[in-house]
Design an enzyme around this catalytic site. Structure first.
Site, PDB file in Angstrom:
ATOM      1  N   ASN A 297     -51.887  15.510  -3.764  1.00  0.00           N
ATOM      2  CA  ASN A 297     -50.538  15.366  -4.307  1.00  0.00           C
ATOM      3  C   ASN A 297     -50.523  14.276  -5.373  1.00  0.00           C
ATOM      4  O   ASN A 297     -51.367  13.366  -5.361  1.00  0.00           O
ATOM      5  CB  ASN A 297     -49.554  15.009  -3.191  1.00  0.00           C
ATOM      6  CG  ASN A 297     -48.108  15.039  -3.658  1.00  0.00           C
ATOM      7  OD1 ASN A 297     -47.755  15.783  -4.571  1.00  0.00           O
ATOM      8  ND2 ASN A 297     -47.271  14.222  -3.054  1.00  0.00           N
TER       9      ASN A 297
ATOM     10  N   ASP B 227     -47.781  12.622   7.279  1.00  0.00           N
ATOM     11  CA  ASP B 227     -46.969  11.456   6.917  1.00  0.00           C
ATOM     12  C   ASP B 227     -46.662  11.518   5.421  1.00  0.00           C
ATOM     13  O   ASP B 227     -47.568  11.359   4.595  1.00  0.00           O
ATOM     14  CB  ASP B 227     -47.705  10.159   7.252  1.00  0.00           C
ATOM     15  CG  ASP B 227     -47.960  10.008   8.745  1.00  0.00           C
ATOM     16  OD1 ASP B 227     -47.053  10.349   9.523  1.00  0.00           O
ATOM     17  OD2 ASP B 227     -49.061   9.575   9.124  1.00  0.00           O
ATOM     18  N   LEU B 228     -45.410  11.726   5.083  1.00  0.00           N
ATOM     19  CA  LEU B 228     -45.013  11.979   3.700  1.00  0.00           C
ATOM     20  C   LEU B 228     -45.459  10.871   2.751  1.00  0.00           C
ATOM     21  O   LEU B 228     -45.124   9.699   2.947  1.00  0.00           O
ATOM     22  CB  LEU B 228     -43.489  12.135   3.632  1.00  0.00           C
ATOM     23  CG  LEU B 228     -42.897  12.455   2.253  1.00  0.00           C
ATOM     24  CD1 LEU B 228     -43.405  13.809   1.774  1.00  0.00           C
ATOM     25  CD2 LEU B 228     -41.379  12.425   2.314  1.00  0.00           C
ATOM     26  N   ASP B 229     -46.230  11.265   1.720  1.00  0.00           N
ATOM     27  CA  ASP B 229     -46.681  10.361   0.650  1.00  0.00           C
ATOM     28  C   ASP B 229     -47.468   9.168   1.159  1.00  0.00           C
ATOM     29  O   ASP B 229     -47.517   8.119   0.511  1.00  0.00           O
ATOM     30  CB  ASP B 229     -45.475   9.865  -0.176  1.00  0.00           C
ATOM     31  CG  ASP B 229     -44.833  10.988  -0.977  1.00  0.00           C
ATOM     32  OD1 ASP B 229     -45.567  11.916  -1.370  1.00  0.00           O
ATOM     33  OD2 ASP B 229     -43.616  10.942  -1.191  1.00  0.00           O
ATOM     34  N   GLU B 230     -48.109   9.298   2.317  1.00  0.00           N
ATOM     35  CA  GLU B 230     -48.875   8.187   2.875  1.00  0.00           C
ATOM     36  C   GLU B 230     -50.328   8.551   3.145  1.00  0.00           C
ATOM     37  O   GLU B 230     -51.024   7.850   3.871  1.00  0.00           O
ATOM     38  CB  GLU B 230     -48.206   7.680   4.158  1.00  0.00           C
ATOM     39  CG  GLU B 230     -46.831   7.058   3.931  1.00  0.00           C
ATOM     40  CD  GLU B 230     -46.255   6.440   5.196  1.00  0.00           C
ATOM     41  OE1 GLU B 230     -47.012   6.282   6.174  1.00  0.00           O
ATOM     42  OE2 GLU B 230     -45.049   6.111   5.195  1.00  0.00           O
TER      43      GLU B 230
END
Length: 288
Positions: free
Chosen positions: A194, A230-233
């Site tokens: 991403n 884990d979103l954007d982690e």
């Protein structure tokens, strides 16, 4: 005419750090007439793990990958290695996902078409149809999968079907603005990349560049990382920044951000495709 190089491979591995690992790998390659083109290692990990990437050739006609894997398994077992052997002639099958911001998609497709991106693009997926013509101009299949709150599960099932049907080994979220479920993220863990601006977590939601402008930021950046539940982690692969100042309106900040995003994502995809990125828990080891 020069001598043929034979088959070229990349071996990546990680294991508990102990004496003799490099010697064992080098000895294996000598026994199989391997010629090392590049070798990099990292042995100072806080958790005591050793990481290595070796690029090598074997003389013509070249041992098949299966034979090398079978023989190397004895070395791997002795050192408790997690490892992979990659044939450099086989390009990573890559699926690109996008919403309505097309700068990263356009950049990746141009790099791929000109031979600067070492992947095999097998399709474009989008929740909108804005870039159908762009994909068609590159003769790449375009998959329009609308996403609504009521039909999100159906859309994700369709996405997984496309991933399976195309045998995609890498999925690139080139500004795909839908949150994927934890189930999908787990199924593609380690092979989905991403890209997003580096203002997180300070400036979330819509118009982050307007928020940044209001706060007088002096740096604009981007982060490319592997996707996890884990979103954007997820583990970071690459980041970069450029300096900005008070004279730049939000629109120019956003334009600068788009430039950084395209460069950071292209580097991350390239390094993944060249097998330069090794997972290390919540981090990565990247051999340049």
């Amino acid at each position: 005419m020069g001598a043929e190089l034979g088959r070229e491979y990349v071996l990546t591995l990680s294991c508990p750090d102990k004496p003799g690992i490099v010697y064992a790998v080098a000895s294996f390659l000598v026994q199989h007439s391997g010629n090392i083109l590049a070798s990099q290692q990292y042995g100072e990990s806080p958790d005591g793990r050793f990481f290595m990437r070796v690029q090598f050739t074997v003389p013509p006609p070249g041992l098949p990958q299966g034979d090398l894997e079978r023989d190397f398994s004895w070395v791997a077992e002795a050192f408790h290695m997690s490892w992979q052997l990659h044939d450099q002639a086989v390009r990573v099958r890559t699926l690109i996902m996008v919403s309505r911001l097309g700068h990263c998609l356009n950049d990746l497709l141009f790099r791929w078409k000109t031979g600067a991106l070492p992947v095999d693009v097998v399709g474009v997926v989008s929740n909108h149809d804005d870039f159908a013509e762009l994909a068609e101009s590159y003769r790449i299949p375009f998959h329009h999968i609308p996403v609504t709150a009521a039909a999100k599960a159906k859309a994700e099932a369709a996405l997984l079907d496309v991933i399976g049907d195309t045998n995609a080994e890498l999925i690139v979220l080139a500004r795909y603005m839908q949150i994927l479920s934890g189930e999908v993220c787990k199924r593609v863990e380690g092979r989905m990349i991403n890209i997003h601006h580096s203002f997180l977590p300070s400036f979330k939601g819509a118009k982050p560049y307007h928020q940044a402008h209001a706060r007088g930021v002096k740096l604009v950046g981007a982060t490319a990382h592997y996707v996890t539940p884990d979103l954007d982690e997820g583990p970071i692969i690459e980041q970069d920044v450029i300096r900005v100042d008070h004279t730049m309106p939000p629109e120019r900040l956003a334009a600068a951000g788009r430039d950084v995003e395209t460069q950071v994502l292209a580097r991350a995809v390239t390094w993944h495709a060249e097998h330069r990125v090794l997972p290390n828990g919540d981090r990565t080891v990247v051999f340049h």
